[in-house]
Design a protein around this motif. Structure first.
Motif, PDB file in Angstrom:
ATOM      1  N   GLY A 111      -3.275  -5.689 -20.143  1.00 51.32           N
ATOM      2  CA  GLY A 111      -2.416  -5.099 -19.403  1.00 51.32           C
ATOM      3  C   GLY A 111      -2.589  -3.604 -19.469  1.00 51.32           C
ATOM      4  O   GLY A 111      -1.686  -2.841 -18.963  1.00 51.32           O
ATOM      5  N   PHE A 112      -3.883  -3.156 -19.515  1.00 49.20           N
ATOM      6  CA  PHE A 112      -4.249  -1.743 -19.538  1.00 49.20           C
ATOM      7  C   PHE A 112      -5.134  -1.584 -18.397  1.00 49.20           C
ATOM      8  O   PHE A 112      -5.154  -0.384 -18.098  1.00 49.20           O
ATOM      9  N   ALA A 113      -5.170  -2.465 -17.626  1.00 46.98           N
ATOM     10  CA  ALA A 113      -5.898  -2.044 -16.272  1.00 46.98           C
ATOM     11  C   ALA A 113      -5.147  -3.054 -15.272  1.00 46.98           C
ATOM     12  O   ALA A 113      -5.124  -4.152 -15.557  1.00 46.98           O
ATOM     13  N   ALA A 114      -4.987  -2.677 -14.050  1.00 50.09           N
ATOM     14  CA  ALA A 114      -4.356  -3.287 -13.034  1.00 50.09           C
ATOM     15  C   ALA A 114      -5.482  -4.157 -12.266  1.00 50.09           C
ATOM     16  O   ALA A 114      -6.562  -3.673 -11.950  1.00 50.09           O
ATOM     17  N   VAL A 115      -5.178  -5.382 -11.773  1.00 50.81           N
ATOM     18  CA  VAL A 115      -5.939  -6.217 -11.117  1.00 50.81           C
ATOM     19  C   VAL A 115      -5.685  -5.779  -9.601  1.00 50.81           C
ATOM     20  O   VAL A 115      -4.623  -5.536  -9.016  1.00 50.81           O
ATOM     21  N   GLY A 116      -6.673  -5.291  -8.739  1.00 58.70           N
ATOM     22  CA  GLY A 116      -6.678  -4.709  -7.560  1.00 58.70           C
ATOM     23  C   GLY A 116      -6.254  -3.404  -7.536  1.00 58.70           C
ATOM     24  O   GLY A 116      -5.696  -3.024  -6.411  1.00 58.70           O
ATOM     25  N   ALA A 117      -6.580  -2.754  -8.546  1.00 62.74           N
ATOM     26  CA  ALA A 117      -6.356  -1.245  -8.279  1.00 62.74           C
ATOM     27  C   ALA A 117      -7.237  -0.517  -7.517  1.00 62.74           C
ATOM     28  O   ALA A 117      -7.937  -0.801  -7.027  1.00 62.74           O
ATOM     29  N   LYS A 118      -6.408   0.688  -6.876  1.00 64.12           N
ATOM     30  CA  LYS A 118      -7.052   1.440  -5.998  1.00 64.12           C
ATOM     31  C   LYS A 118      -7.114   2.942  -6.340  1.00 64.12           C
ATOM     32  O   LYS A 118      -6.166   3.233  -7.319  1.00 64.12           O
ATOM     33  N   ALA A 119      -7.778   3.825  -5.833  1.00 59.47           N
ATOM     34  CA  ALA A 119      -7.995   5.128  -6.005  1.00 59.47           C
ATOM     35  C   ALA A 119      -8.350   6.001  -4.969  1.00 59.47           C
ATOM     36  O   ALA A 119      -8.790   5.422  -3.960  1.00 59.47           O
ATOM     37  N   THR A 120      -7.772   7.358  -5.094  1.00 53.76           N
ATOM     38  CA  THR A 120      -8.116   8.017  -3.927  1.00 53.76           C
ATOM     39  C   THR A 120      -9.651   8.199  -3.858  1.00 53.76           C
ATOM     40  O   THR A 120     -10.514   8.322  -4.765  1.00 53.76           O
ATOM     41  N   ASP A 121     -10.041   8.193  -2.486  1.00 58.68           N
ATOM     42  CA  ASP A 121     -11.673   7.969  -2.091  1.00 58.68           C
ATOM     43  C   ASP A 121     -11.944   9.206  -1.355  1.00 58.68           C
ATOM     44  O   ASP A 121     -11.421   9.340  -0.266  1.00 58.68           O
ATOM     45  N   ALA A 122     -12.879   9.933  -1.772  1.00 57.62           N
ATOM     46  CA  ALA A 122     -13.416  11.331  -1.067  1.00 57.62           C
ATOM     47  C   ALA A 122     -13.975  10.906   0.477  1.00 57.62           C
ATOM     48  O   ALA A 122     -13.474  11.531   1.358  1.00 57.62           O
ATOM     49  N   ALA A 123     -14.579   9.667   0.276  1.00 56.10           N
ATOM     50  CA  ALA A 123     -15.200   9.168   1.708  1.00 56.10           C
ATOM     51  C   ALA A 123     -14.158   8.988   2.703  1.00 56.10           C
ATOM     52  O   ALA A 123     -14.332   9.302   4.040  1.00 56.10           O
ATOM     53  N   THR A 124     -12.867   8.496   2.306  1.00 58.71           N
ATOM     54  CA  THR A 124     -11.907   7.927   2.933  1.00 58.71           C
ATOM     55  C   THR A 124     -10.982   9.374   3.469  1.00 58.71           C
ATOM     56  O   THR A 124     -10.830   9.409   4.782  1.00 58.71           O
ATOM     57  N   VAL A 125     -10.956  10.318   2.678  1.00 63.80           N
ATOM     58  CA  VAL A 125     -10.446  11.594   2.975  1.00 63.80           C
ATOM     59  C   VAL A 125     -11.042  12.249   4.179  1.00 63.80           C
ATOM     60  O   VAL A 125     -10.680  12.834   5.216  1.00 63.80           O
ATOM     61  N   THR A 126     -12.601  12.269   3.909  1.00 62.07           N
ATOM     62  CA  THR A 126     -13.533  12.887   5.049  1.00 62.07           C
ATOM     63  C   THR A 126     -13.381  12.251   6.139  1.00 62.07           C
ATOM     64  O   THR A 126     -13.591  12.776   7.480  1.00 62.07           O
ATOM     65  N   GLU A 127     -13.294  10.884   6.460  1.00 63.43           N
ATOM     66  CA  GLU A 127     -13.084  10.029   7.633  1.00 63.43           C
ATOM     67  C   GLU A 127     -12.126  10.343   8.319  1.00 63.43           C
ATOM     68  O   GLU A 127     -11.828  10.701   9.625  1.00 63.43           O
ATOM     69  N   LEU A 128     -10.784  10.733   7.504  1.00 63.93           N
ATOM     70  CA  LEU A 128      -9.845  11.355   8.278  1.00 63.93           C
ATOM     71  C   LEU A 128      -9.555  12.419   8.810  1.00 63.93           C
ATOM     72  O   LEU A 128      -9.156  12.910   9.943  1.00 63.93           O
ATOM     73  N   VAL A 129     -10.553  13.552   7.905  1.00 64.45           N
ATOM     74  CA  VAL A 129     -10.281  14.832   8.396  1.00 64.45           C
ATOM     75  C   VAL A 129     -11.326  14.761   9.691  1.00 64.45           C
ATOM     76  O   VAL A 129     -11.059  15.555  10.599  1.00 64.45           O
ATOM     77  N   HIS A 130     -12.317  14.068   9.521  1.00 64.99           N
ATOM     78  CA  HIS A 130     -13.356  13.963  10.780  1.00 64.99           C
ATOM     79  C   HIS A 130     -12.711  13.743  12.201  1.00 64.99           C
ATOM     80  O   HIS A 130     -12.766  14.401  13.236  1.00 64.99           O
ATOM     81  N   PHE A 131     -11.710  12.674  11.742  1.00 59.77           N
ATOM     82  CA  PHE A 131     -10.953  12.076  13.105  1.00 59.77           C
ATOM     83  C   PHE A 131      -9.999  12.989  13.437  1.00 59.77           C
ATOM     84  O   PHE A 131      -9.878  13.078  14.782  1.00 59.77           O
ATOM     85  N   LEU A 132      -9.382  13.615  12.747  1.00 58.42           N
ATOM     86  CA  LEU A 132      -8.464  14.540  12.971  1.00 58.42           C
ATOM     87  C   LEU A 132      -9.100  15.847  13.723  1.00 58.42           C
ATOM     88  O   LEU A 132      -8.551  16.504  14.841  1.00 58.42           O
ATOM     89  N   ARG A 133     -10.158  16.409  13.116  1.00 59.39           N
ATOM     90  CA  ARG A 133     -10.792  17.631  13.918  1.00 59.39           C
ATOM     91  C   ARG A 133     -11.299  17.090  15.366  1.00 59.39           C
ATOM     92  O   ARG A 133     -11.229  17.715  16.279  1.00 59.39           O
ATOM     93  N   ALA A 134     -12.024  15.888  15.310  1.00 64.39           N
ATOM     94  CA  ALA A 134     -12.554  15.617  16.382  1.00 64.39           C
ATOM     95  C   ALA A 134     -11.327  15.178  17.789  1.00 64.39           C
ATOM     96  O   ALA A 134     -11.435  15.648  18.793  1.00 64.39           O
ATOM     97  N   ASP A 135     -10.111  14.546  17.153  1.00 58.04           N
ATOM     98  CA  ASP A 135      -9.027  14.540  18.016  1.00 58.04           C
ATOM     99  C   ASP A 135      -8.471  15.637  18.496  1.00 58.04           C
ATOM    100  O   ASP A 135      -7.983  15.765  19.631  1.00 58.04           O
ATOM    101  N   ARG A 136      -8.413  16.834  17.822  1.00 56.51           N
ATOM    102  CA  ARG A 136      -7.967  18.123  18.228  1.00 56.51           C
ATOM    103  C   ARG A 136      -8.922  19.175  18.852  1.00 56.51           C
ATOM    104  O   ARG A 136      -8.599  20.212  19.128  1.00 56.51           O
ATOM    105  N   SER A 137     -10.340  18.642  18.996  1.00 61.08           N
ATOM    106  CA  SER A 137     -11.171  19.523  19.423  1.00 61.08           C
ATOM    107  C   SER A 137     -11.212  19.837  20.827  1.00 61.08           C
ATOM    108  O   SER A 137     -10.579  19.036  21.675  1.00 61.08           O
TER     109      SER A 137
END
Length: 250
Positions: free
Chosen positions: A224-250
């Motif tokens: 019980g020290f680690a969760a099955v199916g755990a997730k973590a903040t992902d820099a590449a996913t952040v970057t993907e959203l940033v690029h989408f938002l910048r393109a959407d507003r350019s």
């Protein structure tokens, strides 16, 4: 055109680094994102204060609903103090009455306390109303209450579990808010759902940007020290959203 702000909610030091490295505009600092986020530990608060981005602390003392007793109320007040003393940019708070309406009396006390702390340190705390707002019986009326209380923004999915399903209400809230308060759309925000969410007129979005972690060590999972199916903040996913938002507003 106005730039769309991306706020990323994180729950550990790696998440802070991923949000910064991926290009986020702001961080919401939490623990236990799998239950909607709880107050983070003081050690993480101090670490986040060193980040080169505005950091807002989620003050939520326990999982479950947002009707708070005296002990819960005192904990949230101390969380607000912790954020102010650490030098964070803001706090994210919310509270409900038994009937689901905002507990405006309690919120007014917390806001007055946060303002006193802001005056003492010479920098005001930014105030965000969290998704207790999504449980109220009348969202437009609650928006007016949030404005009267002095909140700067409302984190909301438009009263639906996912923001993409609350689009009609988000659009209504954006129109009603005008320049009085900012609508921060959150819950299920991704590159796939962003087009529909942005079509509501929101100019701030909130996302966890989490990706699955490698399978946990079987021994750690067994104990019980680690969760099955755990997730973590992902820099590449952040970057993907940033690029989408910048393109959407350019």
């Amino acid at each position: 055109m106005t730039r769309t702000t991306l706020e990323v909610c994180v729950e550990d030091a790696h998440g802070i680094a991923a949000a910064v490295g991926g290009g986020a505009d702001r961080i919401e600092l939490c623990a236990a994102l799998d239950v909607g986020g709880l107050t983070p530990p003081a050690s993480l608060v101090r670490a986040a204060a060193q980040a080169p981005l505005p950091v807002h602390l989620l003050a939520r003392p326990r999982a479950g609903g947002f009707v708070y007793d005296a002990a819960d109320r005192a904990l949230v007040a101390e969380d607000i103090r912790t954020a102010a003393e650490a030098g964070l940019a803001g706090v994210v708070i919310g509270a409900s009455r038994e009937d689901g309406r905002l507990d405006t009396d309690l919120l007014a006390r917390w806001i007055a306390f946060s303002r006193d702390l802001g005056e003492a340190r010479g920098t005001p705390l930014s105030l965000t109303l969290h998704r207790a707002f999504d449980l109220v019986p009348d969202l437009p009326t609650a928006l007016d209450e949030a404005v009267a209380l002095g909140f700067e923004r409302i984190l909301t999915s438009g009263g639906a579990p996912l923001a993409v399903d609350g689009g009609d209400m988000l659009a209504t809230l954006v129109a009603r808010a005008g320049d009085r308060i900012t609508i921060l759309a959150g819950s299920g925000v991704s590159a796939t759902t962003l087009p529909a969410i942005l079509s509501t007129g929101v100019r701030e979005v909130h996302a966890s940007c989490r990706a699955p972690l490698p399978a946990a060590d079987p021994m750690l999972a067994r104990f019980g020290f680690a969760a099955v199916g755990a997730k973590a903040t992902d820099a590449a996913t952040v970057t993907e959203l940033v690029h989408f938002l910048r393109a959407d507003r350019s």
